[in-house]
Scaffold this motif. Structure first.
Motif, PDB file in Angstrom:
ATOM      1  N   LEU A 118       4.564 -34.623   3.547  1.00 34.99           N
ATOM      2  CA  LEU A 118       5.941 -34.555   3.057  1.00 34.99           C
ATOM      3  C   LEU A 118       5.999 -34.145   1.594  1.00 34.99           C
ATOM      4  N   VAL A 119       6.956 -33.258   1.301  1.00 37.01           N
ATOM      5  CA  VAL A 119       7.379 -33.028  -0.074  1.00 37.01           C
ATOM      6  C   VAL A 119       8.848 -33.424  -0.130  1.00 37.01           C
ATOM      7  N   LEU A 120       9.136 -34.493  -0.861  1.00 43.71           N
ATOM      8  CA  LEU A 120      10.489 -35.038  -0.940  1.00 43.71           C
ATOM      9  C   LEU A 120      11.178 -34.571  -2.211  1.00 43.71           C
ATOM     10  N   LYS A 121      12.422 -34.157  -2.068  1.00 42.78           N
ATOM     11  CA  LYS A 121      13.234 -33.791  -3.243  1.00 42.78           C
ATOM     12  C   LYS A 121      14.561 -34.542  -3.136  1.00 42.78           C
ATOM     13  N   GLY A 122      14.572 -35.759  -3.723  1.00 39.56           N
ATOM     14  CA  GLY A 122      15.777 -36.565  -3.713  1.00 39.56           C
ATOM     15  C   GLY A 122      16.706 -36.177  -4.844  1.00 39.56           C
ATOM     16  N   GLY A 123      17.929 -36.673  -4.759  1.00 42.47           N
ATOM     17  CA  GLY A 123      18.896 -36.418  -5.819  1.00 42.47           C
ATOM     18  C   GLY A 123      18.677 -37.328  -7.009  1.00 42.47           C
ATOM     19  N   SER A 124      19.164 -36.917  -8.164  1.00 40.53           N
ATOM     20  CA  SER A 124      19.011 -37.720  -9.378  1.00 40.53           C
ATOM     21  C   SER A 124      19.730 -39.055  -9.253  1.00 40.53           C
ATOM     22  N   ASP A 125      20.790 -39.110  -8.439  1.00 44.54           N
ATOM     23  CA  ASP A 125      21.549 -40.352  -8.276  1.00 44.54           C
ATOM     24  C   ASP A 125      20.701 -41.487  -7.712  1.00 44.54           C
ATOM     25  N   ALA A 126      19.668 -41.155  -6.948  1.00 43.03           N
ATOM     26  CA  ALA A 126      18.865 -42.182  -6.278  1.00 43.03           C
ATOM     27  C   ALA A 126      17.419 -42.196  -6.752  1.00 43.03           C
ATOM     28  N   ILE A 166      11.825 -32.166   2.430  1.00 37.00           N
ATOM     29  CA  ILE A 166      13.109 -32.829   2.652  1.00 37.00           C
ATOM     30  C   ILE A 166      13.906 -32.780   1.355  1.00 37.00           C
ATOM     31  N   ILE A 167      15.096 -32.182   1.405  1.00 38.68           N
ATOM     32  CA  ILE A 167      16.000 -32.170   0.260  1.00 38.68           C
ATOM     33  C   ILE A 167      17.200 -33.037   0.625  1.00 38.68           C
ATOM     34  N   TYR A 168      17.427 -34.091  -0.159  1.00 41.67           N
ATOM     35  CA  TYR A 168      18.475 -35.036   0.213  1.00 41.67           C
ATOM     36  C   TYR A 168      19.187 -35.564  -1.022  1.00 41.67           C
ATOM     37  N   GLU A 169      20.351 -36.145  -0.762  1.00 49.37           N
ATOM     38  CA  GLU A 169      21.198 -36.611  -1.854  1.00 49.37           C
ATOM     39  C   GLU A 169      21.015 -38.125  -2.030  1.00 49.37           C
ATOM     40  N   ALA A 170      22.070 -38.848  -2.326  1.00 50.85           N
ATOM     41  CA  ALA A 170      21.969 -40.258  -2.716  1.00 50.85           C
ATOM     42  C   ALA A 170      21.788 -41.174  -1.511  1.00 50.85           C
ATOM     43  N   ARG A 171      20.663 -41.032  -0.811  1.00 47.07           N
ATOM     44  CA  ARG A 171      20.402 -41.838   0.377  1.00 47.07           C
ATOM     45  C   ARG A 171      18.954 -42.323   0.357  1.00 47.07           C
ATOM     46  N   PRO A 172      18.675 -43.407  -0.361  1.00 42.73           N
ATOM     47  CA  PRO A 172      17.274 -43.858  -0.467  1.00 42.73           C
ATOM     48  C   PRO A 172      16.660 -44.265   0.861  1.00 42.73           C
ATOM     49  N   ASN A 173      17.471 -44.666   1.841  1.00 40.85           N
ATOM     50  CA  ASN A 173      16.895 -45.022   3.147  1.00 40.85           C
ATOM     51  C   ASN A 173      16.175 -43.839   3.781  1.00 40.85           C
ATOM     52  N   VAL A 174      16.582 -42.616   3.400  1.00 37.89           N
ATOM     53  CA  VAL A 174      15.932 -41.417   3.937  1.00 37.89           C
ATOM     54  C   VAL A 174      14.452 -41.402   3.567  1.00 37.89           C
ATOM     55  N   THR A 175      14.113 -41.898   2.384  1.00 40.00           N
ATOM     56  CA  THR A 175      12.718 -41.912   1.958  1.00 40.00           C
ATOM     57  C   THR A 175      11.864 -42.731   2.920  1.00 40.00           C
ATOM     58  N   PHE A 176      12.367 -43.894   3.302  1.00 37.77           N
ATOM     59  CA  PHE A 176      11.677 -44.701   4.309  1.00 37.77           C
ATOM     60  C   PHE A 176      11.624 -43.977   5.653  1.00 37.77           C
TER      61      PHE A 176
END
Length: 412
Positions: free
Chosen positions: A139-147, A116-126
């Motif tokens: 899962l391999v999560l790749k969040g944005g630096s903003d979050a 999962i590659i996502y931007e500033a949406r921490p709810n996505v992690t849940f």
């Protein structure tokens, strides 16, 4: 081999254990995560604040990044909703006996490892963890630096619960928020089975163009609502206002109002509630001529059509008939969510039949395009493509199938 290959291999190996976990244990994990999330609201808000302090308040992503006590409680409620749903695994889709005595069953199985590659949406992690463990996926999560502070806090809670129940934390990992990690994930052939980007059109385009792993496109919404000449204006005013202002930063929010030219005299009434909420409107020439002169009303140019605003901005397009509305949508739509407001059954039926989008609406707000609203629990994204999954993706869309063949010595 790159520096992330060991991590990818660990996720892949650990995720194999997930298919054998009983649904009752999965549900216990989800209940414990929901309860822990509620207990740790202060911790989550403190970590989220660190991210918020680095972002300009005027940034359209700010609202997506923001966690609040009510939002966190809502997340816990969604975790419990997913818990209440039946497992999507081990369902027999088809079964048959061949003449040679072989017994064939077509059975649902996890996709495997999802990136999962996502931007500033921490709810996505849940959201994605909840759906992934319920469907047996790593899962391999790749969040944005903003979050990053928020995402790591959330994963800390997830790992606490997994460890409590003796389940593999290595099956759910968060990569560093840098470009090197993104590149490694996009090229993780043999380790990651599918990548799902969650974010802007720019992010989705980048992932599609650079991934060597299969991609399911989600997220970007260029959303239209067509008000035809027979529309109930009271319905239209409320629907338009809700679709634009409920949460303007999300992908199902209204971007372009298409109005039949016979209703131009009523346009001011339709947009008045929007102006009270400071929505900036870019109106085409005909619409502009029928609106009061106001700093929120500006003339549209070509750039204002086909734009996902993700903020309190929208455009207006005037059309002569349904054909012109359909043509405009076909040209500019991202195939996410499209709506018609009409009291003419023939126009409604034709719109719902001909518009090519994951979700099409008649006399309702596009704000309902959401996995939770559709009764699917949380969502892993809203697919705007047609292969494998379309619309809100939840448990069923995170499975594939395999053929199980049982024999008694048959040879060919």
């Amino acid at each position: 081999m790159n520096e992330f290959s060991t991590l990818f291999e660990q996720v892949q190996k650990s995720s194999r254990r997930l298919t054998g976990i009983s649904d009752s244990l999965v549900n216990l994990v989800l209940e414990d995560l929901a309860a822990l999330t509620e207990r740790e609201i202060l911790f989550l808000l403190e970590e989220n604040k660190k991210d918020l302090e680095r972002m300009d308040l005027s940034n359209p992503m700010y609202d997506r990044l923001l966690l609040s006590e009510s939002r966190i409680k809502g997340i816990a409620s969604e975790i419990r909703q997913v818990k209440s749903l039946p497992s999507p695994l081990h369902h027999i889709l088809e079964e048959k006996n061949l003449e040679n005595g072989l017994l064939l069953t077509k059975t649902t199985v996890p996709l495997g490892v999802i990136g999962i590659i996502y931007e500033a949406r921490p709810n996505v992690t849940f959201d994605v963890f909840t759906l992934a463990i319920k469907s047996g996926n790593g899962l391999v999560l790749k969040g944005g630096s903003d979050a990053d502070f928020s995402n790591r806090a959330i994963l800390h809670l997830i790992h606490q619960v997994l460890s409590k129940h003796g389940l593999p934390t290595l099956a759910f990992q968060l990569l560093p928020p840098d470009r090197t990690a993104t590149k490694a994930l996009l090229e993780a052939v043999g380790y990651v089975d599918v990548i799902i980007p969650r974010g802007s059109q720019g992010l989705i385009n980048f992932v599609r163009e650079n991934a060597k792993v299969p991609v399911i496109e989600t997220g970007a919404g260029i959303v239209h609502t067509f008000v035809d000449e027979s529309a109930d204006l009271n319905k239209a005013r409320k629907i338009i206002h809700n679709a634009k202002t409920r949460r303007p930063s999300v992908c199902n929010s209204l971007d372009c109002l298409i109005i039949h030219e016979e209703l131009l005299d009523e346009l001011g009434e339709l947009v008045h509630p929007l102006m009270l909420d400071n929505v900036k409107i870019y109106a085409d020439e005909k619409a502009f001529a029928h609106l009061q002169r106001h700093e929120l009303i500006q003339k549209a140019d070509e750039s204002h059509f086909g734009t996902e605003f993700l903020s309190l901005k929208m455009s207006i397009k005037t059309v002569k008939n349904l054909d012109e509305a359909l043509d405009h949508i076909a040209k500019y739509s991202s195939k996410h969510s499209e709506a018609i407001i009409s009291e003419t059954p023939g126009n409604i039926d034709r719109f719902l039949l001909e518009v090519d989008a994951a979700a099409v609406y008649a006399n309702a707000s596009t704000a309902f395009t959401d996995g939770n609203q559709f009764g699917l629990g949380a969502e892993i994204g809203i697919s705007t493509q047609k292969l494998h999954a379309r619309g809100p993706m939840a448990l069923r869309e995170l499975t594939s199938y395999k053929w199980v063949v049982r024999g008694n010595g048959q040879i060919r």
